[in-house]
Design an enzyme around this catalytic site. Structure first.
Site, short mmCIF file in Angstrom:
data_model
loop_
_atom_site.label_atom_id
_atom_site.label_comp_id
_atom_site.label_asym_id
_atom_site.label_seq_id
_atom_site.Cartn_x
_atom_site.Cartn_y
_atom_site.Cartn_z
CG ASP A 38 -1.85 1.14 1.31
OD1 ASP A 38 -2.29 1.62 0.25
OD2 ASP A 38 -2.15 1.59 2.44
CG ASP A 40 -1.82 7.37 1.50
OD1 ASP A 40 -1.02 8.31 1.36
OD2 ASP A 40 -2.77 7.15 0.71
CG ASP A 323 -2.50 1.90 6.80
OD1 ASP A 323 -2.43 1.90 5.55
OD2 ASP A 323 -3.34 2.56 7.43
#
Length: 485
Positions: A38, A40, A323
């Site tokens: 990912d 961010d 996250d």
């Protein structure tokens, strides 16, 4: 014969390393051929100073566009109020911490900025602490009645929600809980949709983006060892491109075999209907049909089913990092058998707290008191009951002290007083590995095998020192038992 004693730590129990990688499942990096990421809070770690900006912008949107009371502007972001993983009961305007067994941790329920008494919480749920989440919240924790705040961007959202509720209650203003919740959520969404957050980060990447050089080191090391890399993010290309140029350099795309932006996770992993679209060098959409995913090119949307068909990257030879436990990891592990790694920035701070003498002593004495209560409860004479009551009171006081070490309102994101949190249970279920940042990979060989601890079940006896002393150094009497190793 090998001198195994040289492998043992000098103390009975070592301090935990915040730069370590922790394993829920055995995994050998030797078997991993493809690494996915990912963007961010995975490739790009952001400074906490971003949260007040999001809070203030969303607060002003509520006032100026949703016509909320001007008095809300007096509230500023409080970084110490909420933690990730909390649940919000929309109908009751209740922000609370729930454990792995769906019970509210008493003392961690807030309406607005004020704690709700335990008796009221129990009364609100029909005389019990238990929350029937299967009736009130879906798999991704998005309602309809209860929402779970799972990503790091939700910290300013929880803070704003609590401040707005606090203002309405404090001024005796009537409000519809669902409308208020939706308006706050929409205001936070507007900060992202309108590109405000992207603009702040792009204007001052040195301020907001952390550990960029470490991200570059991780990616370069993997490529040097012949690994294939891909990126799947919900962020737009222009934003990702600027951030990656800052961290890695202008040729960052040459490190990745596939780059997918605006993927619309988690539906990217479950909905096979959206096709891939190619972007040109300026970020404009192309119209040609996608029959292969080319290195150095940028693709938008698409779906995992076409991704698997075009790349043939399947099963446990793929390791994906993200996250968000739901949007990034859950479907990949449960439906497709990929290996998964969770990035949990809060882990670093929590481990530092766990390593303090105050925490160690508090936890050790709690465990001792719990053992005494369990063994001595058979004595029911008046004097024994008095002693038991005193121990129970002291144990509860220690629990509250330990909780406040992490967060005064809600405690640790990983534990209630003794049970794992709902967040923690999901972390174990959806991730093979978890770590504070991607840079933790630099501490291990690319063929390293991670072995989870064999933590004893309740009916099993602990065999290893780290299980006996629960992470505490110099626990009384345990040094005499070191021969168990």
């Amino acid at each position: 014969m090998v001198a195994f004693t040289n492998l043992l730590p000098p103390e009975v129990c070592s301090l935990l390393n915040p730069a370590a990688i922790y394993a829920n499942n055995e995994i050998s990096l030797h078997d991993v051929e493809v690494y996915g990421f990912d963007y961010d809070y995975t490739l790009a770690q952001y400074a906490d100073s971003l949260h007040p900006e999001i809070f203030s912008a969303a607060r002003d949107i509520l006032i100026e566009h949703y016509k909320y009371p001007e008095g809300i502007r007096k509230y500023d972001y409080n970084p110490s109020f909420a933690i990730r993983g909390l649940h919000y009961d929309i109908q009751k305007s209740l922000l609370m911490k729930i454990d792995a067994f769906h019970y509210v941790q008493l003392g961690t329920a807030y309406r607005g900025l004020q704690p709700v008494p335990d008796e009221e919480v129990i009364d609100l749920y029909g005389g019990t602490q238990h929350i029937p989440l299967y009736q009130m919240s879906g798999f991704y924790g998005k309602g309809p009645s209860i929402k779970q705040f799972m990503d790091i961007f939700s910290l300013p959202e929880m803070a704003l929600l609590s401040c707005v509720v606090d203002h309405f209650l404090g001024h005796g203003l009537e409000f519809d809980q669902e409308h208020l919740y939706k308006d706050v959520t929409d205001a936070i969404r507007d900060v992202h949709v309108k590109g405000l957050m992207y603009q702040w980060i792009e204007r001052d990447m040195e301020k907001y983006i952390l550990r960029g050089d470490e991200t570059f080191a991780v990616l370069s090391r993997l490529v040097d060892h012949g690994k294939q890399l891909f990126l799947i993010t919900n962020s737009p290309f222009s934003f990702v491109d600027k951030g990656m140029r800052h961290m890695v350099g202008p040729d960052w795309r040459q490190l990745f075999d596939v780059v997918i932006v605006q993927a619309d996770k988690p539906s990217f992993f479950t909905d096979p209907r959206k096709p891939f679209r190619k972007l040109d060098e300026k970020g404009s959409l192309q119209w040609d049909r996608i029959t292969r995913l080319e290195k150095g090119k940028i693709y938008r949307q698409g779906n995992l089913f076409d991704f698997l068909r075009l790349t043939e990257w399947r099963g446990p030879r793929v390791l994906y990092f993200g996250d968000h436990l739901y949007s990034d990891l859950a479907d990949l592990m449960l439906r497709h058998g990929w290996r998964t790694g969770a990035i949990i920035p809060e882990l670093e701070r929590e481990i530092h707290i766990i390593n303090t003498e105050q925490y160690m002593h508090s936890l050790t004495w709690q465990q001792a008191l719990t053992g005494l209560l369990e063994r001595m409860q058979t004595y029911q004479d008046a004097e024994s009951r008095q002693v038991l009551a005193a121990w129970m009171k002291e144990r509860q006081e220690l629990r509250c002290i330990t909780k406040a070490l992490f967060n005064a309102q809600f405690g640790s994101i990983f534990r209630t007083f003794h049970n794992p949190t709902y967040f923690s249970r999901r972390l174990v279920r959806f991730s093979d590995l978890y770590m504070a940042s991607l840079s933790c990979l630099l501490n291990y060989r690319v063929d390293f095998t991670f072995y989870p601890r064999r933590t004893p079940l309740q009916h099993e006896a602990p065999l290893w020192m780290d299980q006996l002393c629960t992470g505490c150094m110099k626990t009384p009497f345990l040094s005499d038992m070191a021969h168990i190793r």
